[in-house]
Design an enzyme around this catalytic site. Structure first.
Site, PDB file in Angstrom:
ATOM      1  N   HIS A 362      41.463  39.142  33.617  1.00 30.07           N
ATOM      2  CA  HIS A 362      40.018  39.268  33.830  1.00 30.07           C
ATOM      3  C   HIS A 362      39.386  40.059  32.698  1.00 30.07           C
ATOM      4  O   HIS A 362      40.066  40.734  31.927  1.00 30.07           O
ATOM      5  CB  HIS A 362      39.712  39.826  35.205  1.00 30.07           C
ATOM      6  CG  HIS A 362      39.887  41.300  35.409  1.00 30.07           C
ATOM      7  ND1 HIS A 362      38.843  42.199  35.277  1.00 30.07           N
ATOM      8  CD2 HIS A 362      40.952  42.035  35.774  1.00 30.07           C
ATOM      9  CE1 HIS A 362      39.281  43.413  35.565  1.00 30.07           C
ATOM     10  NE2 HIS A 362      40.559  43.347  35.863  1.00 30.07           N
ATOM     11  N   ASP A 372      41.725  48.719  31.839  1.00 31.36           N
ATOM     12  CA  ASP A 372      41.511  47.758  32.927  1.00 31.36           C
ATOM     13  C   ASP A 372      40.169  47.070  32.763  1.00 31.36           C
ATOM     14  O   ASP A 372      39.147  47.637  33.127  1.00 31.36           O
ATOM     15  CB  ASP A 372      41.566  48.499  34.271  1.00 31.36           C
ATOM     16  CG  ASP A 372      41.331  47.583  35.445  1.00 31.36           C
ATOM     17  OD1 ASP A 372      41.304  46.354  35.266  1.00 31.36           O
ATOM     18  OD2 ASP A 372      41.162  48.103  36.565  1.00 31.36           O
ATOM     19  N   GLU A 409      36.571  39.871  38.601  1.00 30.85           N
ATOM     20  CA  GLU A 409      37.810  40.222  39.307  1.00 30.85           C
ATOM     21  C   GLU A 409      37.612  41.507  40.074  1.00 30.85           C
ATOM     22  O   GLU A 409      38.124  41.696  41.183  1.00 30.85           O
ATOM     23  CB  GLU A 409      38.966  40.372  38.302  1.00 30.85           C
ATOM     24  CG  GLU A 409      40.336  40.618  38.944  1.00 30.85           C
ATOM     25  CD  GLU A 409      40.704  42.078  39.148  1.00 30.85           C
ATOM     26  OE1 GLU A 409      41.774  42.348  39.692  1.00 30.85           O
ATOM     27  OE2 GLU A 409      39.908  42.966  38.767  1.00 30.85           O
ATOM     28  N   GLU A 410      36.875  42.441  39.444  1.00 36.24           N
ATOM     29  CA  GLU A 410      36.738  43.775  40.043  1.00 36.24           C
ATOM     30  C   GLU A 410      36.084  43.727  41.419  1.00 36.24           C
ATOM     31  O   GLU A 410      36.379  44.528  42.289  1.00 36.24           O
ATOM     32  CB  GLU A 410      35.960  44.700  39.103  1.00 36.24           C
ATOM     33  CG  GLU A 410      36.715  45.048  37.818  1.00 36.24           C
ATOM     34  CD  GLU A 410      37.942  45.929  38.063  1.00 36.24           C
ATOM     35  OE1 GLU A 410      38.253  46.215  39.219  1.00 36.24           O
ATOM     36  OE2 GLU A 410      38.583  46.314  37.068  1.00 36.24           O
ATOM     37  N   ASP A 438      46.647  42.028  33.683  1.00 35.09           N
ATOM     38  CA  ASP A 438      45.381  42.694  34.012  1.00 35.09           C
ATOM     39  C   ASP A 438      45.248  43.902  33.098  1.00 35.09           C
ATOM     40  O   ASP A 438      44.940  43.778  31.921  1.00 35.09           O
ATOM     41  CB  ASP A 438      45.389  43.047  35.506  1.00 35.09           C
ATOM     42  CG  ASP A 438      44.059  43.582  36.018  1.00 35.09           C
ATOM     43  OD1 ASP A 438      43.287  44.130  35.224  1.00 35.09           O
ATOM     44  OD2 ASP A 438      43.808  43.460  37.235  1.00 35.09           O
ATOM     45  N   HIS A 531      39.010  53.126  36.514  1.00 30.58           N
ATOM     46  CA  HIS A 531      37.674  52.804  37.038  1.00 30.58           C
ATOM     47  C   HIS A 531      36.632  53.901  36.797  1.00 30.58           C
ATOM     48  O   HIS A 531      35.696  54.058  37.574  1.00 30.58           O
ATOM     49  CB  HIS A 531      37.733  52.428  38.520  1.00 30.58           C
ATOM     50  CG  HIS A 531      38.351  51.078  38.758  1.00 30.58           C
ATOM     51  ND1 HIS A 531      38.389  50.479  39.990  1.00 30.58           N
ATOM     52  CD2 HIS A 531      38.948  50.193  37.915  1.00 30.58           C
ATOM     53  CE1 HIS A 531      38.994  49.299  39.906  1.00 30.58           C
ATOM     54  NE2 HIS A 531      39.342  49.109  38.650  1.00 30.58           N
TER      55      HIS A 531
END
Ligand SMILES: [Zn+2]
Length: 719
Positions: A362, A372, A409-410, A438, A531
């Site tokens: 993604h 990420d 995707e998140e 990922d 994140h």
């Protein structure tokens, strides 16, 4: 140029191998290699394959990987924004510049952004407004970017709630039981829970089920902050004013667009009303940093923490629940149908165009997403770079290779799920395997998860890629480290362990909805900025992968896996490992069933004999495959390959799992409460946990049926 480089790399590998004393396993592998070349290739084709692979692995390049990551992380690029669109165009155009055909593929999906920053207030004798932003960090230039999204959760409800605060530990069912025992009821209250032990969507659901009116999730320093080591920017761990964004979609119910479960989010698909979607929470959910959590938790009264509730903040935690410490939480979400953009590139197979090897990563991120997911995106572009060069040099892959850059995707694996749902029939008929990447690089330690039939392929490919730090193979580094970390008494460590696929990334629609054999892998390290706004280019350049050698290794490995599957005479699927794995899963489930006095209530014998038959057939097909490869028997191999690919499909039961029909795989799915982690033999295991003998019996019958279908399909290979 590239040939010269290849020779240098080969020389380097040879000299290192000679210099280092060989372990037993290494010697054994080299011997068996000398005899068989590359698994799945006849002796003469193995020589050609090696040459192409060596040429491929010489192309991914640190400078180029670094530049991709720099470009992809210039701006926050949350799904559906114009900055996200710009990254899609960048990926498409790079792939085109390498000579591949690449296009955007759009979907219209239900996404939320915060209208305004959330309001969080602590109400004691006086009101105190608390912060819902992350701080600017001196040193990291991107931490002051004006477009950094405030802390919020994907798919949180909007709401404005006030109530007593209760600390509910990880927010899992047993934590609420402990609270009950301590005399604390969360009904009508706002729970504050810490990240960890499960997926945040599980925490939101369990909070709502227990009657709380709001849920606040914080990152405890014990988990990824100062208890782990120096915090950013001095070290790689989470600083005090940092929180973890993320989706609270009920991924374990179904992933993808909440309004089109099981169907692609395109024109003509009827959409649910948002209130009909069963994978969304109804309460406001809000992530916060641990300095803010400290302000709240340090003032809570009520009982002292039950066992296991204490975290890493410097005081004794109390659970609260009294009306003299209240919270107000106001979330204001802008929900809309929004456009997202996958990028899909394909290289048509020369002989078997209708056999697809699919690679996916993604591209969307909560903020900059250097680890990420864009370390994986950078690796994908370098794979495209390598394949583009090979095509120019005359490489003709036998099967089709498809590279997919997923969006959203998140929020809930949306881009991949919608694509898999749109092309479900094609994928069922044509997909050989799905190879996911990922967060590809956050450090130097390799790890992988995959279906057991692809374990040998994974191990084989890691033997042919060099670990940048040690100069050994990735395989050897991986195995050495597994040995060091093995649990006391674990004797069976001849091979590095490969994990089970649960959920939390884009392999889920392929494996668990459609039955496409899948793999996932990454190079891991001390990664405390997940994140957050500090998952940035600066962080990667300084801590994650200075020099970008692991980005190159990830690209080399991913491409090698793809080439082996795309070019093989006899596909490298070995179901004997699958049989062994299922036997282990069943043994473990039976152990639990005996503890719960359930063992007599279902047909253990039928399961054991189904596994025996499966194991026997798997062994036979593997022998046949080896022989057909050796003899280059194309006709036999065509039949065997089809059976090996279709075998995985037979684990799919069209009726789906209990209470969640989207998940159809009988062996692998995330559990209801395990979050990302797989709960193998899912429904059977859940029934044992629930002490429900009727459901246990029924679920086991479905698993047995699926095993019989797989066995029958494998048999058809040699009929
Ligand atoms: Zn990701």
């Amino acid at each position: 140029m590239s040939n010269m480089k290849t020779i240098l790399i080969l020389l380097l590998l040879v000299s290192i191998t000679l210099a280092a004393p060989l372990t037993f396993t290494e010697t054994f592998i080299q011997k068996s290699f000398a005899q068989t070349g590359i698994d799945g290739f006849s002796a003469e084709r193995a020589t050609a394959e090696r040459r192409w692979e060596d040429q491929f692995r010489a192309i991914p390049d640190q400078k180029s990987a670094r530049e991709h990551l720099r470009r992809l992380t210039l701006e926050p690029h949350i799904a559906g924004t114009k900055e996200d669109y710009a990254t899609a165009v960048y990926v498409r155009d790079q792939l085109r510049s390498y000579g591949l055909s690449a296009d955007l593929k759009e979907y219209e999906v239900w996404l939320n952004y915060p209208n305004t920053s959330s309001v969080l207030e602590l109400i004691t004798t006086r009101r105190q407004r608390l912060n819902t932003h992350e701080a600017v960090v001196s040193g990291d230039p991107s931490s002051s970017h004006p477009k950094i999204t405030p802390l919020f959760n994907g798919y949180s409800a909007s709401g404005d709630v006030t109530g007593p605060a209760v600390y509910a530990n990880y927010g899992l069912p047993n934590d609420y039981e402990d609270l009950k025992k301590a005399g604390v009821d969360v009904k009508g209250k706002i729970v504050i829970v810490r990240y960890g032990n499960s997926f945040r969507g599980v925490k939101a659901k369990v909070a709502e089920q227990n009657g709380s009116i709001g849920c606040i999730i914080y990152s405890d320093p014990e988990d990824d902050g100062y208890m782990q080591g120096d915090v950013f920017p001095k070290g790689p761990w989470r600083p005090v004013a940092s929180g973890q964004r993320g989706s609270v979609q009920y991924l374990f119910d179904y992933p993808g667009d909440p309004l089109t479960p099981g169907k692609p989010a395109i024109d003509g698909t009827p959409r649910l009303k948002p209130e009909e979607a069963t994978d969304l929470t109804h309460i406001p959910v809000q992530p916060i940093a641990y300095d803010v959590a400290q302000t709240i938790l340090s003032q809570l009264k009520g009982p002292l923490r039950p066992r296991g509730f204490q975290g890493g903040l410097p005081f004794a935690y109390h659970v609260g629940g009294t009306s003299d410490v209240k919270l107000r939480l106001k979330t204001d979400m802008d929900y809309k149908l929004r456009t997202i953009w996958n990028v899909v590139a394909r290289i048509d197979g020369n002989e078997e165009k209708d056999r697809w090897v699919v690679l996916g990563n993604h591209r969307d991120a909560w903020v900059f997403g250097a680890v990420d997911p864009n370390s994986g995106s950078s690796a994908m572009l370098e794979v495209g770079h390598g394949f583009g060069e090979l095509l120019k040099q005359g490489w003709k892959p036998r099967r089709t290779i498809i590279l997919c850059s997923w969006d959203a995707e998140e929020y809930g694996l949306i881009g991949s799920t919608e694509w898999a749902e749109e092309f479900a029939d094609d994928l069922r008929a044509k997909a050989v395997a799905y190879l996911n990447l990922d967060a590809a690089v956050s450090g130097p330690h390799f790890g992988a998860s995959s279906v057991p039939s692809l374990w040998k392929l994974m191990r084989g490919a890691t033997r042919d890629v060099k670990d940048p730090n040690t100069g050994k193979s990735v395989y050897q580094q991986w195995q050495d480290r597994s040995r060091e970390n093995r649990p006391e008494g674990d004797q069976d460590m001849r091979e590095a362990r490969i994990g089970a696929l649960g959920s939390g990334s884009d392999y889920t629609p392929f494996l668990q909805h459609l039955g496409v054999a899948s793999t996932d892998m990454s190079f891991n390290g001390d990664y405390g900025v997940y994140h957050s706004a500090y998952d940035s280019f600066y962080w990667m350049d300084r801590f994650g992968d200075p020099g970008f050698h692991y980005h190159v290794a990830a690209a080399q490995l991913w491409g090698t896996l793809a080439m082996r599957l795309a070019d093989a005479d006899g596909l490298q699927f070995d179901y004997t490992d699958y049989a062994t794995q299922i036997r282990d899963f069943f043994t473990e489930a039976m152990r639990l069933a005996r503890i719960r006095n359930l063992a007599g209530s279902f047909d253990e014998k039928s399961m054991t004999s189904a596994i025996d038959d499966f194991a026997k057939e798997a062994e036979r097909v593997e022998k046949e495959r080896q022989e057909a490869v050796r003899k280059s028997d194309r006709e036999r191999l065509a039949k065997i390959n089809d059976a090996l690919v279709q075998g995985e499909r037979q684990f799919i039961d069209a009726r789906g799992l209990r209470g969640r029909v989207w998940y159809k795989h009988q062996i692998y799915a995330p559990g209801f409460y395990t979050g990302y982690a797989a709960q193998p033999l899912t429904d059977f295991r859940q029934a044992i946990d629930d002490r429900n003998s009727v459901v246990a019996k029924e679920s086991l019958e479905r698993i047995i049926d699926s095993l019989k279908r797989v066995t029958k399909t494998l048999k058809s290979a040699t009929d």
